[in-house]
Design an enzyme around this catalytic site. Structure first.
Site, PDB file in Angstrom:
ATOM      1  N   PRO A   2       0.810  -1.218   0.000  1.00  0.00           N
ATOM      2  CA  PRO A   2       0.000   0.000   0.000  1.00  0.00           C
ATOM      3  C   PRO A   2       0.842   1.266   0.000  1.00  0.00           C
ATOM      4  CG  PRO A   2      -0.060  -1.082   2.139  1.00  0.00           C
ATOM      5  CD  PRO A   2       0.666  -1.999   1.225  1.00  0.00           C
ATOM      6  N   GLU A   3       0.665   2.066  -1.004  1.00  0.00           N
ATOM      7  CA  GLU A   3       1.273   3.396  -1.071  1.00  0.00           C
ATOM      8  C   GLU A   3       0.156   4.403  -0.856  1.00  0.00           C
ATOM      9  OE1 GLU A   3       4.520   4.409  -1.993  1.00  0.00           O
ATOM     10  OE2 GLU A   3       5.332   2.385  -2.007  1.00  0.00           O
ATOM     11  N   ARG A 119       3.140  -9.316   6.891  1.00  0.00           N
ATOM     12  CA  ARG A 119       4.504  -9.019   7.354  1.00  0.00           C
ATOM     13  C   ARG A 119       4.534  -8.217   8.652  1.00  0.00           C
ATOM     14  NH1 ARG A 119       7.519  -7.808   1.569  1.00  0.00           N
ATOM     15  NH2 ARG A 119       6.679  -9.616   0.538  1.00  0.00           N
TER      16      ARG A 119
END
Length: 289
Positions: A2-3, A119
């Site tokens: 996600p940016e 993560r």
DNA sequence: GAATCTTCCTGGGCGC
DNA sequence: TGCGCCCAGGAAGATT
């Protein structure tokens, strides 16, 4: 991953599916997701149950849900998706995801909100809001280029004063937020500037160009990201269409530059990778890491 | 005080 | 097939 554009898509999804609903149940799985909330998971859950979500806001890659029932500036549930975090709106009887870290139920017994993160770089915490409406714990984060009060001239001036590489400055969230490795490389490619050029050595018009490209590429990504998500599924999907079709530099090692045909190179920078065109973006004579 | 480095973490991909 | 290693990433905290 996600940016900023993907985070904005998530924020819009939360606005559509979570704002206006009252939280009645909170479950955390493991402590890592709340590691930034120092009093711990039970404390965070207690602060959330019974509160209505009044708004979903964003700065850079931080998201927060404004909570009802406060005097003064208010408080919020602050969230960051990290590299792999997802916020999913799902039916309560949907099977648990493998990497489910938090679950929120609401008083209408409708879809629940889940935080899934492979993560585990993402997380959430309770935060008071400043009078400006920004969570206190991220008040040091600078505005992002998609905010209404984005002050490009101020950022240009601060970058011009920086004695470090221009890419490092672009990634510094206290200067300008929301630009990650991908969009930094794309903005620098569009501006034909090598990321190791000293920010202070660039002219103000050059810095303006780089920031303008960063903003433009994120706006374009938002346009594409906004169309690739199902209305009932608040999703984060870094591998969606945009990345396959539109990237000019990031991840394009060995492929011909779309401007001059020279193969894109990959270099180590700040313990990660930088992608650039050797011809369009010549390296400065004195290398700065 | 500013700039830079280290650390956190998981799983896909790769070489052997 | 299975093992071990590398890599990706943002940002807080540590170090220079």
């Amino acid at each position: 991953m996600p940016e900023l554009p993907e985070v904005e898509v998530v924020r819009r999804g939360l606005e559509d599916h979570v704002v206006g609903r009252r939280i009645t149940g909170v479950e955390f799985f493991g402590s890592r997701v709340v590691r930034r909330h120092l009093p711990g998971a039970p404390d965070l859950a207690a602060r959330l149950v019974g509160r209505r979500v009044d708004a979903a806001r964003r700065r850079g890659k931080y998201l927060w849900l404004v909570l009802s029932g406060d005097d003064g500036p208010g408080s919020a549930l602050l969230m960051h998706l990290g590299m792999s975090g997802q916020l999913l709106v799902e039916a309560p009887d949907a099977p648990d995801e493998k990497h489910l870290h938090a679950r929120f139920g609401f008083d209408d017994d409708g879809p629940e909100l889940r935080f899934v993160d492979q993560r585990t770089f993402g997380g959430m915490a309770f935060s008071e809001l400043t009078p400006g409406g920004i969570p206190e714990t991220v008040s040091h984060i600078a505005p992002d280029p998609l905010e209404e009060d984005w002050d490009e001239e101020l950022v240009v001036a601060r970058m011009k004063a920086r004695d470090s590489a221009v890419k490092r400055a672009l990634l510094d969230q206290s200067l300008v937020s929301g630009i990650g490795n991908i969009y930094a490389d794309e903005a620098l490619w569009r501006a034909s500037v090598h990321g190791e050029r000293l920010a202070s050595s660039l002219t103000r018009p050059a810095l303006r160009r780089i920031l303008g490209h960063a903003r433009a590429v994120m706006v374009e990504a938002l346009g594409e990201g906004g169309t690739s998500f199902d209305a009932l599924y608040v999703n984060v999907n870094g591998a969606s269409g945009y990345f396959d079709r539109s990237l000019n530099a990031y991840g394009q090692e060995g492929r011909p530059c779309r401007r001059c045909g020279t193969p894109i190179r990959r270099e180590a920078f700040m313990n990660r990778s930088s992608y650039s065109c050797p011809r369009c973006q010549p390296r400065p004579r004195v290398r700065r890491d």
